[in-house]
Design a protein around this motif. Structure first.
Motif, PDB file in Angstrom:
ATOM      1  N   ALA A   1      -4.054  -2.313   9.068  1.00 16.87           N
ATOM      2  CA  ALA A   1      -2.692  -2.488   8.568  1.00 16.87           C
ATOM      3  C   ALA A   1      -1.806  -2.936   9.734  1.00 16.87           C
ATOM      4  CB  ALA A   1      -2.195  -1.174   7.980  1.00 16.87           C
ATOM      5  N   ASN A   2      -0.497  -2.946   9.501  1.00 13.90           N
ATOM      6  CA  ASN A   2       0.419  -3.455  10.535  1.00 13.90           C
ATOM      7  C   ASN A   2       1.278  -2.391  11.183  1.00 13.90           C
ATOM      8  OD1 ASN A   2      -0.095  -6.342   9.733  1.00 13.90           O
ATOM      9  ND2 ASN A   2       0.709  -5.466   7.842  1.00 13.90           N
ATOM     10  N   SER A   3       1.192  -1.164  10.703  1.00  7.33           N
ATOM     11  CA  SER A   3       2.065  -0.122  11.225  1.00  7.33           C
ATOM     12  C   SER A   3       1.476   1.228  10.872  1.00  7.33           C
ATOM     13  CB  SER A   3       3.457  -0.235  10.600  1.00  7.33           C
ATOM     14  OG  SER A   3       3.372   0.051   9.214  1.00  7.33           O
ATOM     15  N   GLY A   4       2.117   2.267  11.392  1.00  6.82           N
ATOM     16  CA  GLY A   4       1.671   3.614  11.099  1.00  6.82           C
ATOM     17  C   GLY A   4       1.873   3.975   9.641  1.00  6.82           C
ATOM     18  N   ALA A   5       3.071   3.724   9.134  1.00  2.00           N
ATOM     19  CA  ALA A   5       3.358   4.075   7.745  1.00  2.00           C
ATOM     20  C   ALA A   5       2.386   3.376   6.795  1.00  2.00           C
ATOM     21  CB  ALA A   5       4.797   3.703   7.402  1.00  2.00           C
ATOM     22  N   GLU A   6       2.069   2.134   7.106  1.00  3.71           N
ATOM     23  CA  GLU A   6       1.133   1.415   6.235  1.00  3.71           C
ATOM     24  C   GLU A   6      -0.277   1.991   6.303  1.00  3.71           C
ATOM     25  OE1 GLU A   6       1.224  -3.014   6.157  1.00  3.71           O
ATOM     26  OE2 GLU A   6       2.915  -2.669   7.491  1.00  3.71           O
ATOM     27  N   ALA A   7      -0.675   2.452   7.485  1.00  6.00           N
ATOM     28  CA  ALA A   7      -1.994   3.083   7.604  1.00  6.00           C
ATOM     29  C   ALA A   7      -2.002   4.370   6.776  1.00  6.00           C
ATOM     30  CB  ALA A   7      -2.313   3.371   9.068  1.00  6.00           C
ATOM     31  N   ASN A   8      -0.887   5.130   6.833  1.00  6.91           N
ATOM     32  CA  ASN A   8      -0.806   6.357   6.031  1.00  6.91           C
ATOM     33  C   ASN A   8      -0.737   6.055   4.542  1.00  6.91           C
ATOM     34  OD1 ASN A   8      -1.056   8.232   8.049  1.00  6.91           O
ATOM     35  ND2 ASN A   8       1.149   8.549   8.332  1.00  6.91           N
ATOM     36  N   GLU A   9      -0.019   5.009   4.160  1.00  3.22           N
ATOM     37  CA  GLU A   9       0.004   4.606   2.742  1.00  3.22           C
ATOM     38  C   GLU A   9      -1.403   4.328   2.251  1.00  3.22           C
ATOM     39  OE1 GLU A   9       3.997   4.457   1.111  1.00  3.22           O
ATOM     40  OE2 GLU A   9       2.149   3.807   0.132  1.00  3.22           O
ATOM     41  N   ALA A  10      -2.167   3.604   3.077  1.00  3.63           N
ATOM     42  CA  ALA A  10      -3.551   3.295   2.709  1.00  3.63           C
ATOM     43  C   ALA A  10      -4.356   4.587   2.577  1.00  3.63           C
ATOM     44  CB  ALA A  10      -4.180   2.376   3.754  1.00  3.63           C
ATOM     45  N   ALA A  11      -4.104   5.536   3.482  1.00  2.00           N
ATOM     46  CA  ALA A  11      -4.829   6.815   3.444  1.00  2.00           C
ATOM     47  C   ALA A  11      -4.497   7.594   2.169  1.00  2.00           C
ATOM     48  CB  ALA A  11      -4.486   7.650   4.678  1.00  2.00           C
ATOM     49  N   ILE A  12      -3.203   7.589   1.797  1.00  2.00           N
ATOM     50  CA  ILE A  12      -2.773   8.296   0.587  1.00  2.00           C
ATOM     51  C   ILE A  12      -3.411   7.653  -0.647  1.00  2.00           C
ATOM     52  CG2 ILE A  12      -0.761   8.740  -0.894  1.00  2.00           C
ATOM     53  CD1 ILE A  12       0.878   8.908   1.837  1.00  2.00           C
ATOM     54  N   LYS A  13      -3.403   6.325  -0.688  1.00  2.00           N
ATOM     55  CA  LYS A  13      -3.994   5.624  -1.829  1.00  2.00           C
ATOM     56  C   LYS A  13      -5.500   5.872  -1.895  1.00  2.00           C
ATOM     57  CE  LYS A  13      -2.383   1.456  -3.010  1.00  2.00           C
ATOM     58  NZ  LYS A  13      -1.933   0.031  -2.815  1.00  2.00           N
ATOM     59  N   LEU A  14      -6.157   5.832  -0.731  1.00  2.00           N
ATOM     60  CA  LEU A  14      -7.608   6.059  -0.698  1.00  2.00           C
ATOM     61  C   LEU A  14      -7.945   7.481  -1.148  1.00  2.00           C
ATOM     62  CD1 LEU A  14     -10.491   5.118  -0.032  1.00  2.00           C
ATOM     63  CD2 LEU A  14     -10.060   5.681   2.371  1.00  2.00           C
TER      64      LEU A  14
END
Ligand SMILES: *Cc1c(COP(=O)(O)O)cnc(C)c1O
Length: 395
Positions: free
Chosen positions: A100-113
């Motif tokens: 991803a491009n940022s921390g929040a986006e990495a966490n968003e991906a983690a939440i979705k996963l």
């Protein structure tokens, strides 16, 4: 004629309260502003420029890749992505990576996963009070600090916060709808608060007992900050999902989600995506960062200089024990905790330090947080500490 700072303040939506400097140059632990003032940088762009400003190896990697290929989207494979993912997998618990491009986006991906993995109806995530997980709506909801929620309700549902340090209270929040527990091994924005070893180990055990995922947010403390490549290595546990970002690209915007084959299988083509995620230039920078951080002696150096930083801050805290509660942290993230009676002057201390040419940040309202580049020298630590002591002595 208006100065640059007035022009900037007029142009931008007022979301940041910035220090009055226009930064133009950086080298190692030093920054220079447009007026020619020099700063000793113990923020590193909030634990981002961990190899220091403009580290030659990173600059070279960025320039080389920028002259070759800047963007393709994820319609195709690229060399820097493949090289980065192999290094991440080689040096962690993980089998699989999402970029991803940022921390929040990495966490968003983690939440979705985690929600995909949990299956229909199993979407609840428990995080900790005092945590910080990002500024998107879902990561704000996961963040356990009311001040970040204010004005944005209704927030996405399914996020619960357990009191810090209370494993029984956390277990009581687990239902048959819980898919994951999300925690930082050390709360950065929350005030440099490390989780005790037994506590994080108990959280791991809780996840296993209830068959839910453990997501570790190592966005701030991963990438060598605590003296090991990832902070959880010191706890003797493994997460199911780990997110990292800040220092991964040494300033190039990049975030990563790491996970196991088993969990990764819950995402199918089309389930998640990012246009810029895994940008070749950002990946080339991250490859240079990882190679440097995993080279012989690098992390040992972080640990020994981290101890020195801790000792310097501790000696200030002991000398001014009326004003300071103590020092906490791990490796080169260390916080001097101010006593409640001077906590309302914390911002003023940071401003005074800025005027004296020393950059640090405030965390959790009353913690003076030091996150220097990991290449900081003993002399630079001593220089910072002597200015800090002078400022504290005038309180
Ligand atoms: C900074 C941070 C984030 C958010 O990262 P951004 O790149 O600002 O989106 C999330 N979690 C933690 C622990 C952080 O320190």
């Amino acid at each position: 004629m208006k100065n640059l700072i007035d022009i900037s303040n007029e142009l931008f939506i007022n979301t940041y309260s910035r220090h009055p400097a226009v930064m133009v140059e950086g080298k190692g632990c030093r920054l220079k502003d447009a007026k020619g003032n020099n700063y000793l940088d113990f923020t590193a762009g909030i634990a981002v420029c961990s190899l220091g400003h403009c580290h030659p190896v990173v600059t070279e990697a960025i320039c080389r890749q920028a002259g070759r290929l800047v963007h393709t989207s994820n319609l195709y494979h690229t060399m820097p992505q493949i090289e980065l993912a192999s290094l991440l997998v080689e040096n962690s618990f993980a089998d699989k990576v999402f970029l991803a491009n940022s921390g929040a986006e990495a966490n968003e991906a983690a939440i979705k996963l985690a929600r995909k993995h949990g299956g229909t109806g199993c979407f609840e995530i428990i995080s900790l009070e005092g945590s910080f997980h990002g500024r998107t709506l879902a990561t704000v909801a996961a963040t356990g600090q009311r001040k970040f929620h204010h004005g944005y309700e209704p927030l996405p549902v399914g996020f619960y916060h357990a009191p810090f340090g209370d494993i029984e209270a956390m277990e009581r929040l687990i239902t048959n709808k819980t898919c994951a527990i999300l925690v930082e091994p050390l709360q950065g924005e929350g005030g440099v608060r490390p989780l005790e070893h037994k506590y994080l180990q108990a959280i791991r055990t809780l996840c296993d007992k209830h068959s839910i995922l453990l997501i570790l947010d190592e966005i701030q403390v991963g990438m060598g900050r605590t003296g090991t490549l990832f902070a959880h290595e010191q706890y003797g546990i493994r997460p199911d999902i780990l997110t990292c970002a800040k220092a991964l690209g040494n300033g190039m915007p990049i975030g990563a989600l790491l996970t196991t084959n088993k969990v990764a299988g819950s995402f199918k083509p089309g389930d998640h995506a990012s246009t810029f995620g895994g940008n070749p230039v950002a990946c080339a920078a991250a490859v240079a960062v990882l190679k440097t951080m995993t080279s012989a002696g690098f992390l040992e150096g972080v640990r020994s200089r981290g101890e020195h930083l801790h000792k310097c801050l501790k000696s200030i805290a002991d000398q001014y024990d009326r004003l300071c509660r103590g020092v906490r942290g791990q490796g080169l993230i260390q916080g001097l905790v101010l006593d409640d009676k001077v906590a309302d002057r914390a911002g003023e201390i940071v401003s005074t330090l800025f005027k004296a040419g020393v950059l640090i940040t405030l965390a959790g309202g009353k913690v003076l947080r030091c996150t220097p580049p990991l290449i900081v020298t003993i002399e630079e630590i001593d220089a910072m500490a002597s200015v800090l002591e002078e400022v504290i002595s005038t309180l």
